[in-house]
Design an enzyme around this catalytic site. Structure first.
Site, PDB file in Angstrom:
ATOM      1  N   LYS A  54       0.840  -1.206   0.000  1.00 49.51           N
ATOM      2  CA  LYS A  54       0.000   0.000   0.000  1.00 49.51           C
ATOM      3  C   LYS A  54       0.875   1.256   0.000  1.00 49.51           C
ATOM      4  O   LYS A  54       0.569   2.239  -0.676  1.00 49.51           O
ATOM      5  CB  LYS A  54      -0.941  -0.008   1.218  1.00 49.51           C
ATOM      6  CG  LYS A  54      -2.069  -1.025   1.061  1.00 49.51           C
ATOM      7  CD  LYS A  54      -2.872  -1.231   2.330  1.00 49.51           C
ATOM      8  CE  LYS A  54      -3.813  -2.419   2.158  1.00 49.51           C
ATOM      9  NZ  LYS A  54      -4.515  -2.800   3.389  1.00 49.51           N
ATOM     10  N   GLN A  98      -4.582  -1.362   9.409  1.00 48.08           N
ATOM     11  CA  GLN A  98      -4.447  -2.705   8.827  1.00 48.08           C
ATOM     12  C   GLN A  98      -4.993  -3.751   9.810  1.00 48.08           C
ATOM     13  O   GLN A  98      -4.613  -3.786  10.974  1.00 48.08           O
ATOM     14  CB  GLN A  98      -2.964  -2.985   8.527  1.00 48.08           C
ATOM     15  CG  GLN A  98      -2.706  -4.323   7.858  1.00 48.08           C
ATOM     16  CD  GLN A  98      -3.303  -4.406   6.454  1.00 48.08           C
ATOM     17  OE1 GLN A  98      -3.218  -3.470   5.668  1.00 48.08           O
ATOM     18  NE2 GLN A  98      -3.915  -5.536   6.133  1.00 48.08           N
ATOM     19  N   ASP A 121     -11.070   2.580   3.522  1.00 48.30           N
ATOM     20  CA  ASP A 121     -11.331   1.132   3.431  1.00 48.30           C
ATOM     21  C   ASP A 121     -12.829   0.866   3.236  1.00 48.30           C
ATOM     22  O   ASP A 121     -13.221  -0.228   2.841  1.00 48.30           O
ATOM     23  CB  ASP A 121     -10.877   0.431   4.725  1.00 48.30           C
ATOM     24  CG  ASP A 121      -9.538  -0.282   4.575  1.00 48.30           C
ATOM     25  OD1 ASP A 121      -9.140  -0.576   3.432  1.00 48.30           O
ATOM     26  OD2 ASP A 121      -8.898  -0.557   5.618  1.00 48.30           O
TER      27      ASP A 121
END
Ligand code: NDP
Length: 283
Positions: A54, A98, A121
């Site tokens: 990422k 995460q 997200d």
């Protein structure tokens, strides 16, 4: 019939190049680039790989990378305070934590603390609710990336019988909502589903996100079906495989995603797309 490849890697690359061009154009006009904060708590090896990927994508997109790695013993209160700080920063437009987080931290509390405008997200109940009610918002990256891949490949979804195997908040449930919004007829399967083989064998489109190598057998796939494998499993020999028995399924399907090189790259490209969208919405 041998299936054609749904080339997520190539489509993701194109998407990322178009995002970079937009960022360059904005910066040339004197605007700040989008800022993305990726927070990793602890040292889970798989998470380290995802976060590194990422970060690389973020830099290649021309974004401001505000990633941070916090020690595994970070308390829930400390992590919430970090999120509050990032929520208040004007140069940070997207925040992701995460998953999984260490056991002493409640992931739902963390997700709910992220400002929904910065929830790139798409896991916050606000954004999930907007997806469920067909309103614009930040949609979860993996299912939205699957939709982009199917759309860019020119596969119409309206009226298809779709079976989604897996019903997590990250993959299966938002995937089902996306497909429903595209007017497919959707069946969602999970660990309590009876006769999975029968359900899969009736599908025009199968999307699998379970996390068990080769659990969907190739012989279950209907001739000419479209197969999207979200699963990423690392085998003992270090190689990656999906949740679908690829070699057999590809002889029956009309289209199939490879693992790796299918859904994974689309997820990261969609995270970049969501961050750009969030930056526009906050400017
Ligand atoms: P979860 O473990 O959160 O969810 C798994 C889902 O599979 C659950 O809904 C579970 O059912 C269901 N399930 C488990 N066993 C069976 C079974 N025997 N039959 C039918 N359904 C079953 O996993 P995630 O959704 O987070 O991830 C799924 C996979 O996708 C993993 O391999 C993960 O690595 C991969 N992934 C890939 C991404 C990408 O970018 N390509 C991004 C995110 C995930 P129940 O709800 O009843 O427990």
């Amino acid at each position: 019939m041998t299936a054609k490849i749904l080339d997520g890697k190539a489509i993701a690359q194109e998407l990322r190049e178009s995002i970079r061009a937009e960022v360059d154009a904005q910066v040339a006009k004197g605007q700040n680039p989008p800022g993305l904060a990726v927070i990793l708590v602890g040292e889970d090896p798989a998470s380290q790989v995802y976060v590194r990927n990422k970060k690389i994508a973020c830099e290649k997109a021309g974004f401001n990378d505000v990633s941070m790695v916090l020690p595994a013993d970070t308390t829930e209160e400390q992590l919430l305070a970090e999120i509050d700080t990032l929520n208040a920063r004007d140069d940070v437009h997207g925040i992701i934590v995460q998953l999984p987080v260490p056991d002493h931290i409640d992931p739902e509390k963390i997700i709910e603390r992220i400002d929904p405008k910065k929830d790139v997200d798409g896991f916050h109940a606000y954004n999930m609710g907007r997806l469920a009610t067909r309103m614009p918002g930040l949609a979860p990256c993996t299912p939205h990336g699957v939709m982009t891949m199917l759309e860019k490949t020119g596969i119409p979804l309206r009226g298809l019988d779709a079976v989604v195997v897996g019903a997590s908040n990250i993959v299966g449930v938002p995937m089902a909502l996306e497909l429903l919004n595209a007017r497919a007829t959707v069946t969602v399967c999970h660990s309590a589903t009876k006769d999975l083989a029968q359900k899969v064998s009736e599908a025009d489109l199968v999307v699998v996100g379970v996390g068990i190598p080769n659990m969907v057998k190739g012989e279950w796939i209907k001739d000419g079906a479209i197969v999207v494998d979200v699963g990423i499993n690392r085998l003992d020999d270090g190689t990656l495989c999906g949740d679908v028995e690829y070699d057999v399924a590809k002889e029956k399907a009309s289209w199939i995603t490879p693992v790796p090189g299918g859904v994974g790259p689309m997820t990261i490209a969609t995270l970049m797309q969501n961050t750009l969208q969030a930056a526009y919405a906050q400017s």
